[in-house]
Design an enzyme around this catalytic site. Structure first.
Site, PDB file in Angstrom:
ATOM      1  N   TYR A   1      -7.268   3.991  -0.827  1.00 57.57           N
ATOM      2  CA  TYR A   1      -7.109   2.562  -0.582  1.00 57.57           C
ATOM      3  C   TYR A   1      -8.301   1.995   0.174  1.00 57.57           C
ATOM      4  CZ  TYR A   1      -5.344  -1.919   0.895  1.00 57.57           C
ATOM      5  OH  TYR A   1      -5.193  -3.265   1.096  1.00 57.57           O
TER       6      TYR A   1
ATOM      7  N   TRP B   1     -11.281  -1.689   0.406  1.00 56.91           N
ATOM      8  CA  TRP B   1     -11.943  -2.830  -0.219  1.00 56.91           C
ATOM      9  C   TRP B   1     -13.317  -2.507  -0.774  1.00 56.91           C
ATOM     10  CZ3 TRP B   1     -11.565  -8.519   0.031  1.00 56.91           C
ATOM     11  CH2 TRP B   1     -10.236  -8.941   0.096  1.00 56.91           C
TER      12      TRP B   1
HETATM   13  N1  LIG Z   1     -12.853 -13.140   8.124  1.00 54.92           N
HETATM   14  C1  LIG Z   1     -11.984 -12.342   7.474  1.00 54.92           C
HETATM   15  N2  LIG Z   1     -11.169 -12.868   6.538  1.00 54.92           N
HETATM   16  C2  LIG Z   1     -10.269 -12.068   5.891  1.00 54.92           C
HETATM   17  C3  LIG Z   1     -10.206 -10.678   6.143  1.00 54.92           C
HETATM   18  C4  LIG Z   1     -11.083 -10.144   7.154  1.00 54.92           C
HETATM   19  O1  LIG Z   1     -11.071  -8.939   7.452  1.00 54.92           O
HETATM   20  N3  LIG Z   1     -11.951 -10.998   7.788  1.00 54.92           N
HETATM   21  N4  LIG Z   1      -9.328  -9.872   5.446  1.00 54.92           N
HETATM   22  C5  LIG Z   1      -8.773 -10.389   4.203  1.00 54.92           C
HETATM   23  C6  LIG Z   1      -7.573  -9.625   3.818  1.00 54.92           C
HETATM   24  S1  LIG Z   1      -7.768  -8.077   3.164  1.00 54.92           S
HETATM   25  C7  LIG Z   1      -6.309 -10.121   3.904  1.00 54.92           C
HETATM   26  S2  LIG Z   1      -4.994  -9.206   3.344  1.00 54.92           S
HETATM   27  C8  LIG Z   1      -6.051 -11.460   4.462  1.00 54.92           C
HETATM   28  C9  LIG Z   1      -4.908 -11.368   5.462  1.00 54.92           C
HETATM   29  O2  LIG Z   1      -4.345 -12.596   5.693  1.00 54.92           O
HETATM   30  P1  LIG Z   1      -3.278 -12.723   6.872  1.00 54.92           P
HETATM   31  O3  LIG Z   1      -2.436 -11.520   6.946  1.00 54.92           O
HETATM   32  O4  LIG Z   1      -2.584 -14.017   6.693  1.00 54.92           O
HETATM   33  O5  LIG Z   1      -4.297 -12.795   8.103  1.00 54.92           O
HETATM   34  P2  LIG Z   1      -4.189 -12.492   9.668  1.00 54.92           P
HETATM   35  O6  LIG Z   1      -5.450 -13.038  10.233  1.00 54.92           O
HETATM   36  O7  LIG Z   1      -3.909 -11.076   9.921  1.00 54.92           O
HETATM   37  O8  LIG Z   1      -2.960 -13.351  10.158  1.00 54.92           O
HETATM   38  C10 LIG Z   1      -2.938 -14.762  10.034  1.00 54.92           C
HETATM   39  C11 LIG Z   1      -2.351 -15.383  11.286  1.00 54.92           C
HETATM   40  O9  LIG Z   1      -0.963 -15.133  11.392  1.00 54.92           O
HETATM   41  C12 LIG Z   1      -0.605 -15.331  12.750  1.00 54.92           C
HETATM   42  N5  LIG Z   1       0.569 -14.565  13.109  1.00 54.92           N
HETATM   43  C13 LIG Z   1       0.612 -13.255  13.434  1.00 54.92           C
HETATM   44  N6  LIG Z   1       1.873 -12.888  13.733  1.00 54.92           N
HETATM   45  C14 LIG Z   1       2.649 -13.994  13.606  1.00 54.92           C
HETATM   46  C15 LIG Z   1       4.041 -14.250  13.779  1.00 54.92           C
HETATM   47  O10 LIG Z   1       4.850 -13.389  14.111  1.00 54.92           O
HETATM   48  N7  LIG Z   1       4.465 -15.507  13.530  1.00 54.92           N
HETATM   49  C16 LIG Z   1       3.632 -16.503  13.138  1.00 54.92           C
HETATM   50  N8  LIG Z   1       4.155 -17.692  12.892  1.00 54.92           N
HETATM   51  N9  LIG Z   1       2.304 -16.292  12.996  1.00 54.92           N
HETATM   52  C17 LIG Z   1       1.823 -15.050  13.210  1.00 54.92           C
HETATM   53  C18 LIG Z   1      -1.790 -14.840  13.554  1.00 54.92           C
HETATM   54  O11 LIG Z   1      -2.008 -15.706  14.642  1.00 54.92           O
HETATM   55  C19 LIG Z   1      -2.909 -14.777  12.551  1.00 54.92           C
HETATM   56  O12 LIG Z   1      -4.105 -15.400  12.947  1.00 54.92           O
HETATM   57  O13 LIG Z   1      -7.214 -11.953   5.127  1.00 54.92           O
HETATM   58  C20 LIG Z   1      -8.400 -11.866   4.323  1.00 54.92           C
HETATM   59  N10 LIG Z   1      -9.441 -12.618   4.976  1.00 54.92           N
HETATM   60  N1  LIG Z   2      -3.391  -3.326  12.857  1.00 55.49           N
HETATM   61  C1  LIG Z   2      -3.671  -3.824  11.643  1.00 55.49           C
HETATM   62  N2  LIG Z   2      -4.230  -3.030  10.709  1.00 55.49           N
HETATM   63  C2  LIG Z   2      -4.523  -3.530   9.482  1.00 55.49           C
HETATM   64  C3  LIG Z   2      -4.260  -4.880   9.159  1.00 55.49           C
HETATM   65  C4  LIG Z   2      -3.652  -5.698  10.157  1.00 55.49           C
HETATM   66  O1  LIG Z   2      -3.347  -6.889   9.937  1.00 55.49           O
HETATM   67  N3  LIG Z   2      -3.399  -5.134  11.388  1.00 55.49           N
HETATM   68  N4  LIG Z   2      -4.605  -5.368   7.924  1.00 55.49           N
HETATM   69  C5  LIG Z   2      -4.664  -4.415   6.832  1.00 55.49           C
HETATM   70  C6  LIG Z   2      -5.251  -4.956   5.602  1.00 55.49           C
HETATM   71  S1  LIG Z   2      -4.561  -6.413   5.011  1.00 55.49           S
HETATM   72  C7  LIG Z   2      -6.232  -4.319   4.908  1.00 55.49           C
HETATM   73  S2  LIG Z   2      -6.693  -4.925   3.353  1.00 55.49           S
HETATM   74  C8  LIG Z   2      -6.861  -3.087   5.391  1.00 55.49           C
HETATM   75  C9  LIG Z   2      -8.356  -2.989   5.078  1.00 55.49           C
HETATM   76  O2  LIG Z   2      -8.768  -1.679   5.144  1.00 55.49           O
HETATM   77  P1  LIG Z   2     -10.031  -1.128   4.322  1.00 55.49           P
HETATM   78  O3  LIG Z   2     -10.133  -1.827   3.003  1.00 55.49           O
HETATM   79  O4  LIG Z   2      -9.953   0.350   4.302  1.00 55.49           O
HETATM   80  O5  LIG Z   2     -11.222  -1.606   5.271  1.00 55.49           O
HETATM   81  P2  LIG Z   2     -12.775  -1.767   4.999  1.00 55.49           P
HETATM   82  O6  LIG Z   2     -13.413  -1.854   6.331  1.00 55.49           O
HETATM   83  O7  LIG Z   2     -13.011  -2.923   4.080  1.00 55.49           O
HETATM   84  O8  LIG Z   2     -13.186  -0.390   4.314  1.00 55.49           O
HETATM   85  C10 LIG Z   2     -13.985  -0.318   3.182  1.00 55.49           C
HETATM   86  C11 LIG Z   2     -14.878   0.916   3.275  1.00 55.49           C
HETATM   87  O9  LIG Z   2     -15.611   1.036   2.043  1.00 55.49           O
HETATM   88  C12 LIG Z   2     -16.970   1.341   2.343  1.00 55.49           C
HETATM   89  N5  LIG Z   2     -17.790   0.911   1.192  1.00 55.49           N
HETATM   90  C13 LIG Z   2     -18.350  -0.302   0.970  1.00 55.49           C
HETATM   91  N6  LIG Z   2     -19.018  -0.295  -0.194  1.00 55.49           N
HETATM   92  C14 LIG Z   2     -18.910   0.945  -0.724  1.00 55.49           C
HETATM   93  C15 LIG Z   2     -19.382   1.566  -1.924  1.00 55.49           C
HETATM   94  O10 LIG Z   2     -20.043   0.969  -2.752  1.00 55.49           O
HETATM   95  N7  LIG Z   2     -19.037   2.873  -2.114  1.00 55.49           N
HETATM   96  C16 LIG Z   2     -18.303   3.580  -1.228  1.00 55.49           C
HETATM   97  N8  LIG Z   2     -18.037   4.850  -1.506  1.00 55.49           N
HETATM   98  N9  LIG Z   2     -17.838   3.019  -0.092  1.00 55.49           N
HETATM   99  C17 LIG Z   2     -18.120   1.711   0.150  1.00 55.49           C
HETATM  100  C18 LIG Z   2     -17.235   0.600   3.624  1.00 55.49           C
HETATM  101  O11 LIG Z   2     -18.374   1.108   4.282  1.00 55.49           O
HETATM  102  C19 LIG Z   2     -15.909   0.834   4.381  1.00 55.49           C
HETATM  103  O12 LIG Z   2     -15.954   2.035   5.099  1.00 55.49           O
HETATM  104  O13 LIG Z   2      -6.643  -2.972   6.799  1.00 55.49           O
HETATM  105  C20 LIG Z   2      -5.263  -3.051   7.160  1.00 55.49           C
HETATM  106  N10 LIG Z   2      -5.091  -2.697   8.562  1.00 55.49           N
HETATM  107 MO   LIG Z   3      -5.723  -7.034   3.060  1.00 55.31          MO
END
Ligand SMILES: Nc1nc2c(c(=O)[nH]1)N[C@H]1C(S)=C(S)[C@@H](COP(=O)(O)OP(=O)(O)OC[C@H]3O[C@@H](n4cnc5c(=O)[nH]c(N)nc54)[C@H](O)[C@@H]3O)O[C@H]1N2
Ligand SMILES: Nc1nc2c(c(=O)[nH]1)N[C@H]1C(S)=C(S)[C@@H](COP(=O)(O)OP(=O)(O)OC[C@H]3O[C@@H](n4cnc5c(=O)[nH]c(N)nc54)[C@H](O)[C@@H]3O)O[C@H]1N2
Ligand SMILES: [Mo]
Length: 774
Positions: A109, A111
């Site tokens: 898993y 990105w």
């Molecule tokens: N800059 C940036 N953007 C991203 C990402 C990133 O790593 N960096 N990751 C991307 C990915 S993979 C995903 S899945 C999406 C995730 O999208 P989300 O899961 O929606 O993103 P979060 O920032 O974790 O949470 C959004 C907001 O929910 C609020 N929140 C948390 N807990 C609660 C609660 O219990 N109640 C209420 N009402 N609000 C709450 C928090 O204040 C938080 O800022 O974002 C994407 N966008």
């Molecule tokens: N506590 C907490 N934990 C969370 C979340 C949260 O809200 N709270 N959010 C969750 C969510 S929504 C998500 S999506 C996950 C994200 O979790 P991940 O998707 O595992 O996070 P990334 O940091 O995007 O990891 C991508 C990795 O791929 C590597 N990579 C980039 N390009 C390449 C390539 O071309 N080849 C190879 N082999 N590797 C490459 C990068 O260096 C990096 O190490 O985290 C989750 N974890």
């Molecule tokens: Mo995500």
């Protein structure tokens, strides 16, 4: 300086190396709101944490495969590519022959990077499928709970997640936006694959200009951009379901609901209503009741319900709300609430999920399949719900529930990860560390020495997109971008495709994996097939050579507002939902039949296991929100300039309310220790009144830098619990955790994660610092 096109998950750009060899990056000229995250690219290309050469953990080299406590502590030995690939091919064959393909975990898993051909996980899955298959993973950390729940309630997860009302429709029609989790602008720059034009910030601006009122329901005020006409409801985290139930109760008690809609389009409302009135448990879910749980005034709850009933109301729930224990409930309850308002399927009314979670949601760009690498079928049927990785490694043979089935964890001997960072994304990292000691062999392909790479036996250096050729496009993107090579591969790094081709040759599946094509052949082939399919539908698409030299292709525009619910509303018989009843299931007999106490047959309020008010909470009284970082994508490019600029005292910044800080003698800029019984991390204190007191915020993504059970850098996943949302979905619950904070008065431990681990070079670099090509 040659400037060439490329793209990333946070948007398209052009790049080139200047006379000093430094990377210069400019956003795509037609992007109205380029992402600040582009600033992380220049410093990352040649960052000292790039993996320069294949490396094998010393203990594995000396003792061979097997469970090993030294994994994650050991030093590495640099080897030639041939040696690494020979050893790994033999190990893959050993595991398959002795334990079967099921013993290989290749879920992988993560990105990775933008680019459709060099998508690391697709490459790995294609390779492992050719090898006879692997134990895979299902769903995502993003929407793992909704993805299982929504098919039961509305018949499909994807249609609800990706095809609700567009932003322009909301701007034009919505009279009240009720935003649970807000619409955090920091998140909307990101879309898997990247978009060329970031429209959502502009749409949010127009929402403000039109004066659309927004109810911001979140513990953090920053979850809504400035300039919107917002009223902030600083809810206690994890209590949204109680608020939704009380809003629903008010609608029912005051006859403000829409019985005709509920009758025609829904099943199971009556039972839900009886629950609201306390028939089953004697608890009336009214505003007074919810006020005690949410810490919002009861009068505000009643007033909001009345206002929702008298306006065209759009209810949005960010994905974060389901990334908690019982994460099904706020999603299901919001749908029930929207159904009671009777506006589902009307323009700018009803229910949406993920508005503000990602750029694609509500965007108006074309919804078109772009070329991709076929993975082929996996002959192994065994899988885990993605967030059960540590349970899988720790408990082979153990049974667990998932979506109505009873399943058994297989015995994993080899873990292969490419393009993901479980030591970023998973919960309770100290537990994950012990889980990672269990397999015989752990393989990680990554461009960087991530914490996951440091917990591997084989570390295989991958290139980054700027070092190879590809094309890229995100969901709802307006363009397909030609991604040209800008720089030579770092050290001896190879493309994931080249690494896996080398293994495939050694395993006798070379032709099956490569089909005899070079990467450029593949790009032309995949593009050519895609072009043919568009031409046959009458869409003019240039030939590959023309596309490549132009650097981009503008995708044909499409109608953005075909929504599942609009069609269903028009004709609920012809467009019946794919639920057992064909309707919206406010009560689901099917879910009820599973008999899960943690996810019964209709939306309910369930107290989290670790809960404020319990005995545990006196020790850990602060509610920590571990949300997505504004300064990077997950853990990616944490060494880049934008991410580094956000650090405080050299650590990840934690936001604390001044009252909570004062009670603990903490001042702005102090180094603090954040802890609970599972672990602790250091962080740098920032004081803010933009969060409610009792709530602290530490985003995910600081590279895990363990010193015993302490992460000296600020990764919140040392604190989070490795527990599933429920037996139904087994989703990730990383968003919340209870903690305590204290000032860290000792001498700050040094960060080690910014430089590579201990590596012995058996083949020293050439005098000019380059490596001989292996
Ligand atoms: N800059 C940036 N953007 C991203 C990402 C990133 O790593 N960096 N990751 C991307 C990915 S993979 C995903 S899945 C999406 C995730 O999208 P989300 O899961 O929606 O993103 P979060 O920032 O974790 O949470 C959004 C907001 O929910 C609020 N929140 C948390 N807990 C609660 C609660 O219990 N109640 C209420 N009402 N609000 C709450 C928090 O204040 C938080 O800022 O974002 C994407 N966008
Ligand atoms: N506590 C907490 N934990 C969370 C979340 C949260 O809200 N709270 N959010 C969750 C969510 S929504 C998500 S999506 C996950 C994200 O979790 P991940 O998707 O595992 O996070 P990334 O940091 O995007 O990891 C991508 C990795 O791929 C590597 N990579 C980039 N390009 C390449 C390539 O071309 N080849 C190879 N082999 N590797 C490459 C990068 O260096 C990096 O190490 O985290 C989750 N974890
Ligand atoms: Mo995500």
């Amino acid at each position: 300086m040659d400037v060439t096109p490329s793209t990333s998950h946070w948007g398209a750009f052009s790049a080139g190396l200047d006379a000093e060899g430094r990377l210069r990056v400019n956003p795509h000229p037609s992007d109205p709101s380029p992402s600040p995250l582009l600033g992380n690219l220049p410093g990352s290309l040649r960052h000292p944490t790039r993996v320069a050469a294949p490396a094998i953990r010393r203990g594995w080299l000396e003792r061979g495969p097997g469970p090993d406590q030294a994994r994650g502590h050991d030093e590495f030995v640099e080897v030639e590519w041939d040696e690494a690939l020979d050893l790994l091919a033999a190990e893959l064959r050993r595991v398959r022959d002795a334990h079967g393909n099921e013993a290989i975990f290749g879920g992988s898993y993560g990105w990775a990077s933008a680019g459709r051909f060099h998508h690391a996980q697709s490459q790995l899955h294609r390779f492992l499928n050719a090898f006879g298959g692997f134990t895979s993973s299902r769903n995502t950390y993003s929407t793992g709970t909704s993805a299982v729940l929504l098919p039961h309630v509305v018949g499909s997860a994807d249609e609800v997640l990706r095809k609700a009302s567009s932003w322009p429709t909301i701007v034009a029609n919505t009279e009240l936006l009720v935003a649970f989790g807000g619409v955090p602008e920091k998140n909307v720059f990101v879309t898997p694959g990247g978009v060329t034009r970031h429209h959502t910030p502009g749409f949010l601006g127009r929402l403000g200009e039109r004066g659309v009122p927004v109810a911001l329901i979140s513990p953090l005020r920053a979850d809504l951009p400035a300039g919107l006409h917002a009223r902030w409801y600083p809810i206690r985290p994890a209590t949204d379901t109680a608020l939704m139930l009380a809003l629903a109760h008010t609608l029912a008690a005051e006859c403000l609901h829409d019985p005709d809609f509920l009758d025609r389009y829904c099943v199971g409302y009556d039972e839900f209503e009886r629950y609201l009135f306390g028939a089953a448990d004697g608890v009336v879910k009214d505003a007074e009741w919810a006020s005690a749980i949410t810490e919002l005034p009861a009068a505000d709850i009643v007033a909001l319900a009345r206002r929702m009933a008298s306006s065209r109301t759009f209810i949005t729930v960010t994905w974060s709300l389901q990334r908690i224990e019982h994460g099904e409930q706020p999603v299901w309850a919001a749908i029930a609430l929207a159904a009671m308002l009777g506006q589902i399927g009307l323009p700018g009314g009803g229910f949406g999920h993920g508005y503000g979670s990602m750029g694609e949601i509500g965007d108006t760009g074309p919804d078109l399949r772009v070329p991709f690498l076929p993975r082929r079928a996996n002959p192994v049927r065994q899988f885990i719900p993605v967030a059960r990785i540590a349970d899988l490694l720790l408990n082979p043979g153990e049974q667990y529930d998932y979506d109505g089935a009873r399943r058994t964890y297989p015995d994993i001997r080899l873990v292969y990860w490419a393009g993901g960072n479980p030591f970023h994304h998973h919960q309770d990292l100290n537990r994950l560390r012990s889980a990672f000691t269990r397999p015989d062999t752990v393989v990680v392909q990554d461009p960087f020495w991530t914490a996951t790479a440091r917990h591997a036996d084989f570390v295989l250096p991958a290139t980054v997109p700027l070092e190879r050729e590809d094309f890229g496009s995100g969901r709802r993107d307006t363009h397909l971008i030609a991604m040209h090579r800008v720089a030579e591969p770092y050290g001896r790094a190879r493309d994931d495709y080249a690494i896996l081709s080398g293994l495939a040759e050694r395993l006798g599946i070379g032709q099956r994996f490569t089909e005899g094509r070079t990467p450029r052949d593949w790009l032309e082939h995949l593009y050519g097939e895609w072009r043919q399919s568009l031409l046959s539908r009458g869409v003019e698409v240039p030939a590959f050579a023309e596309f490549w030299s132009a650097g981009e292709y503008r995708l044909p525009a499409q109608n953005a507002d075909r929504t599942l619910f609009a069609e269903f509303r028009r004709d609920p018989v012809r467009h019946r939902l794919r639920t057992p009843s064909g309707k919206i299931e406010i009560t689901s007999e099917h879910v009820r039949s599973f008999g899960y106490a943690d996810c019964p047959g209709h939306p309910v309020w369930l107290e989290p296991r670790e809960w404020l008010g319990g005995a545990r909470a006196t020790r850990f009284p602060l509610h920590l929100i571990a949300n997505q970082p504004s300064t990077r994508l997950h853990s990616q490019l944490d060494g880049g300039a934008v991410s580094q600029a956000g650090k405080v005292a050299g650590r990840e910044a934690i936001r604390i309310h001044p009252a909570d800080a004062a009670a603990r003698g903490i001042a702005e800029g102090d180094l603090v220790r954040v802890f609970n019984e599972r672990g602790a991390c250091l962080a740098g204190a920032l004081l803010t009144t933009d969060s409610r007191s009792g709530v602290v915020q530490l985003p995910t993504g600081a590279w895990f830098d363990p010193l015993g059970s302490l992460c000296v850098h600020g990764n919140p996943n040392v604190l989070t619990a490795d527990v599933p949302s429920s037996r139904l979905s087994q989703g990730c619950t990383g968003q919340h955790v209870l903690v305590e904070i204290e000032r860290y008065a000792e001498k700050p431990p040094v960060l080690t994660i910014g430089s590579p681990p201990m590596i012995t070079r058996e083949h020293p670099p050439n005098p000019d610092g380059t490596h001989a090509r292996g």
